[in-house]
Write a protein that holds these residues in place. Structure first.
Motif, PDB file in Angstrom:
ATOM      1  N   GLU A 266       0.833  -1.210   0.000  1.00 13.12           N
ATOM      2  CA  GLU A 266       0.000   0.000   0.000  1.00 13.12           C
ATOM      3  C   GLU A 266       0.865   1.257   0.000  1.00 13.12           C
ATOM      4  OE1 GLU A 266      -2.606  -0.238   3.326  1.00 13.12           O
ATOM      5  OE2 GLU A 266      -3.935  -1.735   2.414  1.00 13.12           O
ATOM      6  N   ALA A 267       1.958   1.230   0.775  1.00 18.20           N
ATOM      7  CA  ALA A 267       2.845   2.396   0.845  1.00 18.20           C
ATOM      8  C   ALA A 267       3.502   2.679  -0.499  1.00 18.20           C
ATOM      9  CB  ALA A 267       3.905   2.174   1.917  1.00 18.20           C
ATOM     10  N   PHE A 268       3.965   1.646  -1.177  1.00 18.46           N
ATOM     11  CA  PHE A 268       4.616   1.852  -2.470  1.00 18.46           C
ATOM     12  C   PHE A 268       3.603   2.241  -3.549  1.00 18.46           C
ATOM     13  CE2 PHE A 268       8.303  -0.127  -0.570  1.00 18.46           C
ATOM     14  CZ  PHE A 268       9.344   0.524  -1.212  1.00 18.46           C
ATOM     15  N   GLU A 269       2.423   1.663  -3.470  1.00 17.59           N
ATOM     16  CA  GLU A 269       1.385   2.070  -4.423  1.00 17.59           C
ATOM     17  C   GLU A 269       0.968   3.518  -4.179  1.00 17.59           C
ATOM     18  OE1 GLU A 269      -1.603  -0.913  -3.873  1.00 17.59           O
ATOM     19  OE2 GLU A 269      -0.766  -2.231  -5.433  1.00 17.59           O
ATOM     20  N   GLY A 270       1.150   3.978  -2.934  1.00 15.39           N
ATOM     21  CA  GLY A 270       0.826   5.361  -2.592  1.00 15.39           C
ATOM     22  C   GLY A 270       1.926   6.345  -2.940  1.00 15.39           C
ATOM     23  N   GLY A 271       3.054   5.828  -3.423  1.00 16.29           N
ATOM     24  CA  GLY A 271       4.104   6.719  -3.912  1.00 16.29           C
ATOM     25  C   GLY A 271       5.330   6.867  -3.045  1.00 16.29           C
ATOM     26  N   ILE A 272       5.465   6.102  -1.974  1.00 19.88           N
ATOM     27  CA  ILE A 272       6.653   6.220  -1.135  1.00 19.88           C
ATOM     28  C   ILE A 272       7.883   5.820  -1.949  1.00 19.88           C
ATOM     29  CG2 ILE A 272       6.617   3.863  -0.162  1.00 19.88           C
ATOM     30  CD1 ILE A 272       7.404   5.170   2.530  1.00 19.88           C
ATOM     31  N   SER A 273       8.991   6.539  -1.743  1.00 20.99           N
ATOM     32  CA  SER A 273      10.189   6.292  -2.548  1.00 20.99           C
ATOM     33  C   SER A 273      11.436   6.444  -1.677  1.00 20.99           C
ATOM     34  CB  SER A 273      10.248   7.259  -3.733  1.00 20.99           C
ATOM     35  OG  SER A 273      11.374   7.007  -4.544  1.00 20.99           O
ATOM     36  N   PRO A 274      11.766   5.419  -0.881  1.00 18.73           N
ATOM     37  CA  PRO A 274      12.922   5.510   0.013  1.00 18.73           C
ATOM     38  C   PRO A 274      14.241   5.364  -0.741  1.00 18.73           C
ATOM     39  CG  PRO A 274      11.979   3.326   0.123  1.00 18.73           C
ATOM     40  CD  PRO A 274      11.062   4.127  -0.757  1.00 18.73           C
ATOM     41  N   ASP A 275      15.297   5.885  -0.128  1.00 18.89           N
ATOM     42  CA  ASP A 275      16.637   5.700  -0.682  1.00 18.89           C
ATOM     43  C   ASP A 275      17.225   4.361  -0.260  1.00 18.89           C
ATOM     44  OD1 ASP A 275      16.839   8.383  -1.825  1.00 18.89           O
ATOM     45  OD2 ASP A 275      16.897   9.070   0.260  1.00 18.89           O
ATOM     46  N   LEU A 276      16.724   3.817   0.857  1.00 21.17           N
ATOM     47  CA  LEU A 276      17.241   2.563   1.390  1.00 21.17           C
ATOM     48  C   LEU A 276      16.154   1.886   2.212  1.00 21.17           C
ATOM     49  CD1 LEU A 276      19.700   0.653   1.922  1.00 21.17           C
ATOM     50  CD2 LEU A 276      20.239   2.090   3.905  1.00 21.17           C
ATOM     51  N   ILE A 277      16.139   0.561   2.163  1.00 23.20           N
ATOM     52  CA  ILE A 277      15.148  -0.213   2.917  1.00 23.20           C
ATOM     53  C   ILE A 277      15.866  -1.218   3.812  1.00 23.20           C
ATOM     54  CG2 ILE A 277      13.186  -1.809   2.766  1.00 23.20           C
ATOM     55  CD1 ILE A 277      12.737  -0.740  -0.097  1.00 23.20           C
ATOM     56  N   PHE A 278      15.458  -1.270   5.085  1.00 23.71           N
ATOM     57  CA  PHE A 278      15.858  -2.363   5.969  1.00 23.71           C
ATOM     58  C   PHE A 278      14.647  -3.280   6.085  1.00 23.71           C
ATOM     59  CE2 PHE A 278      19.283   0.440   6.984  1.00 23.71           C
ATOM     60  CZ  PHE A 278      20.306  -0.362   7.459  1.00 23.71           C
ATOM     61  N   MET A 279      14.819  -4.555   5.737  1.00 24.88           N
ATOM     62  CA  MET A 279      13.666  -5.430   5.583  1.00 24.88           C
ATOM     63  C   MET A 279      13.883  -6.790   6.255  1.00 24.88           C
ATOM     64  SD  MET A 279      11.949  -6.731   1.961  1.00 24.88           S
ATOM     65  CE  MET A 279      11.568  -5.066   1.406  1.00 24.88           C
ATOM     66  N   ASP A 280      12.936  -7.166   7.118  1.00 26.29           N
ATOM     67  CA  ASP A 280      12.901  -8.525   7.649  1.00 26.29           C
ATOM     68  C   ASP A 280      12.348  -9.436   6.556  1.00 26.29           C
ATOM     69  OD1 ASP A 280      13.006 -10.708   9.302  1.00 26.29           O
ATOM     70  OD2 ASP A 280      11.288 -10.141  10.526  1.00 26.29           O
ATOM     71  N   ILE A 281      12.675 -10.712   6.612  1.00 22.41           N
ATOM     72  CA  ILE A 281      12.206 -11.622   5.564  1.00 22.41           C
ATOM     73  C   ILE A 281      10.877 -12.262   5.929  1.00 22.41           C
ATOM     74  CG2 ILE A 281      12.716 -13.850   4.448  1.00 22.41           C
ATOM     75  CD1 ILE A 281      15.579 -12.947   4.143  1.00 22.41           C
ATOM     76  N   GLN A 282      10.749 -12.735   7.161  1.00 22.11           N
ATOM     77  CA  GLN A 282       9.488 -13.360   7.574  1.00 22.11           C
ATOM     78  C   GLN A 282       8.630 -12.323   8.294  1.00 22.11           C
ATOM     79  OE1 GLN A 282      10.261 -17.049   9.671  1.00 22.11           O
ATOM     80  NE2 GLN A 282      10.316 -18.112   7.730  1.00 22.11           N
ATOM     81  N   LEU A 283       7.593 -11.884   7.591  1.00 15.83           N
ATOM     82  CA  LEU A 283       6.699 -10.868   8.136  1.00 15.83           C
ATOM     83  C   LEU A 283       5.419 -11.510   8.657  1.00 15.83           C
ATOM     84  CD1 LEU A 283       7.224  -8.210   5.334  1.00 15.83           C
ATOM     85  CD2 LEU A 283       8.298  -8.276   7.596  1.00 15.83           C
ATOM     86  N   ALA A 284       4.546 -10.679   9.208  1.00 17.08           N
ATOM     87  CA  ALA A 284       3.338 -11.194   9.836  1.00 17.08           C
ATOM     88  C   ALA A 284       2.458 -11.969   8.870  1.00 17.08           C
ATOM     89  CB  ALA A 284       2.559 -10.029  10.453  1.00 17.08           C
TER      90      ALA A 284
ATOM     91  N   GLY B 299       3.577 -13.336   5.769  1.00 23.71           N
ATOM     92  CA  GLY B 299       4.293 -14.147   4.778  1.00 23.71           C
ATOM     93  C   GLY B 299       5.714 -13.678   4.538  1.00 23.71           C
ATOM     94  N   LEU B 300       6.367 -14.266   3.541  1.00 21.38           N
ATOM     95  CA  LEU B 300       7.733 -13.894   3.204  1.00 21.38           C
ATOM     96  C   LEU B 300       7.756 -12.587   2.432  1.00 21.38           C
ATOM     97  CD1 LEU B 300       9.269 -17.334   2.094  1.00 21.38           C
ATOM     98  CD2 LEU B 300       9.463 -16.191   4.306  1.00 21.38           C
ATOM     99  N   CYS B 301       8.731 -11.750   2.737  1.00 20.76           N
ATOM    100  CA  CYS B 301       8.803 -10.410   2.150  1.00 20.76           C
ATOM    101  C   CYS B 301       8.965 -10.443   0.628  1.00 20.76           C
ATOM    102  CB  CYS B 301       9.954  -9.628   2.762  1.00 20.76           C
ATOM    103  SG  CYS B 301      11.594 -10.239   2.290  1.00 20.76           S
ATOM    104  N   PHE B 302       9.435 -11.547   0.060  1.00 23.65           N
ATOM    105  CA  PHE B 302       9.662 -11.601  -1.380  1.00 23.65           C
ATOM    106  C   PHE B 302       8.360 -11.434  -2.174  1.00 23.65           C
ATOM    107  CE2 PHE B 302      13.009 -14.361   0.542  1.00 23.65           C
ATOM    108  CZ  PHE B 302      14.037 -13.438   0.418  1.00 23.65           C
ATOM    109  N   GLU B 303       7.224 -11.653  -1.506  1.00 20.13           N
ATOM    110  CA  GLU B 303       5.935 -11.416  -2.158  1.00 20.13           C
ATOM    111  C   GLU B 303       5.769  -9.940  -2.512  1.00 20.13           C
ATOM    112  OE1 GLU B 303       3.559 -13.575  -3.162  1.00 20.13           O
ATOM    113  OE2 GLU B 303       5.055 -15.095  -2.664  1.00 20.13           O
ATOM    114  N   ILE B 304       6.411  -9.063  -1.736  1.00 20.89           N
ATOM    115  CA  ILE B 304       6.308  -7.623  -2.006  1.00 20.89           C
ATOM    116  C   ILE B 304       6.841  -7.305  -3.392  1.00 20.89           C
ATOM    117  CG2 ILE B 304       7.112  -5.329  -1.299  1.00 20.89           C
ATOM    118  CD1 ILE B 304       7.368  -6.514   1.585  1.00 20.89           C
ATOM    119  N   PHE B 305       7.981  -7.913  -3.749  1.00 19.11           N
ATOM    120  CA  PHE B 305       8.624  -7.630  -5.028  1.00 19.11           C
ATOM    121  C   PHE B 305       7.798  -8.136  -6.211  1.00 19.11           C
ATOM    122  CE2 PHE B 305      11.891  -7.709  -1.795  1.00 19.11           C
ATOM    123  CZ  PHE B 305      12.672  -6.611  -2.106  1.00 19.11           C
TER     124      PHE B 305
END
Length: 256
Positions: A41-59, A61-67
């Motif tokens: 939702e954040a990326f669809e809303g236009g957020i554009s970070p210079d760097l991301i710190f990301m856990d892999i196992q989220l509440a 599912g696996l974060c790779f679904e985001i990509f």
């Protein structure tokens, strides 16, 4: 530098933010997220970070679904308790891979690496993260993974691949069965495990079983041109190779 933190454990996210700002006080933490859904939702809303710190196992599912759902071009520092996702991480914008519990020094080194890489590409006038990632991605090891990290009875432990007789699906989850008949749950899918281990040592018998060559006792013809594979230890069900894969399986056994 605008940074977002994707981490479903609040205390860990707070510790991570403190470590980042201690080393880089001019950075801005512009968002903290706990789930795949909220990040998308954040990326669809236009957020554009210079760097991301990301856990892999989220509440959720696996974060790779985001990509798979949104286009992320920012470099990512993955922070996780599991070591088996490193190849997936580097395929998805990963520039560093930090194992939990992380230290302040781990975060500082990651931020320093990001700065050095960005400076390098700016000097070359080619700030091309795709090229960067191709340089950082570790080459696929011909021998595959040598161990898997598992979590059981509130403890982490590693299981050496050489001790594993087969991987299999039980109750819609992946499990490890060792030669000593100890079994352990594992978070990866059988597809992910198949990609990670040595193709010379392990063969995907069918959708439910990935078998170590050393575990195979004998193979015999079976009804409808299938093959019946017997292992040195008992299996929950008969291991059958269908006729379409029979020649491939026999060739694998012969040409190792």
């Amino acid at each position: 530098m605008n940074i977002i933190i994707i981490e479903d454990e609040l205390k860990t996210a707070q510790s991570l933010q403190k470590a980042i700002l201690d080393f880089k006080p001019d950075a801005s933490i512009i968002g903290q997220y706990q789930s795949i859904e909220s990040v998308v939702e954040a990326f669809e809303g236009g957020i554009s970070p210079d760097l991301i710190f990301m856990d892999i196992q989220l509440a959720d599912g696996l974060c790779f679904e985001i990509f798979k759902q949104v286009n992320i071009t920012s470099p990512v520092v993955f922070c996780t308790a599991f070591d088996e996702y490193s190849l997936d991480a580097f395929k998805n914008n990963g520039v560093d891979y930090i194992l939990k519990p992380f230290s302040k020094d781990d975060i500082q080194k990651a931020l320093k690496k990001v700065d050095e890489l960005q400076n390098f590409f700016q000097q070359k006038n080619t700030p091309d993260w795709e090229s960067l990632l191709s340089k950082l991605s570790p080459p696929a090891a011909s021998g595959g993974k040598t161990s898997f990290l598992i979590f059981q009875q509130q403890k982490y432990k590693t299981v050496n691949v050489k001790d594993i007789a087969f991987f299999y699906i039980k109750h819609n989850a992946s499990w490890i069965m060792c030669f000593d008949k100890q079994e352990y749950p594992i978070t990866q899918s059988l597809d992910q495990i198949t990609s990670a281990v040595s193709a010379q040592q392990f063969y995907r018998i069918n959708r439910q079983f990935l078998v170590n060559f050393k575990a195979i006792k004998e193979v015999e013809p079976y009804f409808l041109r299938k093959l019946y594979v017997r292992l040195v230890i008992e299996t929950p069900e008969k291991l059958l190779v269908n006729k379409e894969k029979a020649n491939s399986f026999l060739s694998w056994m012969e040409n190792r």
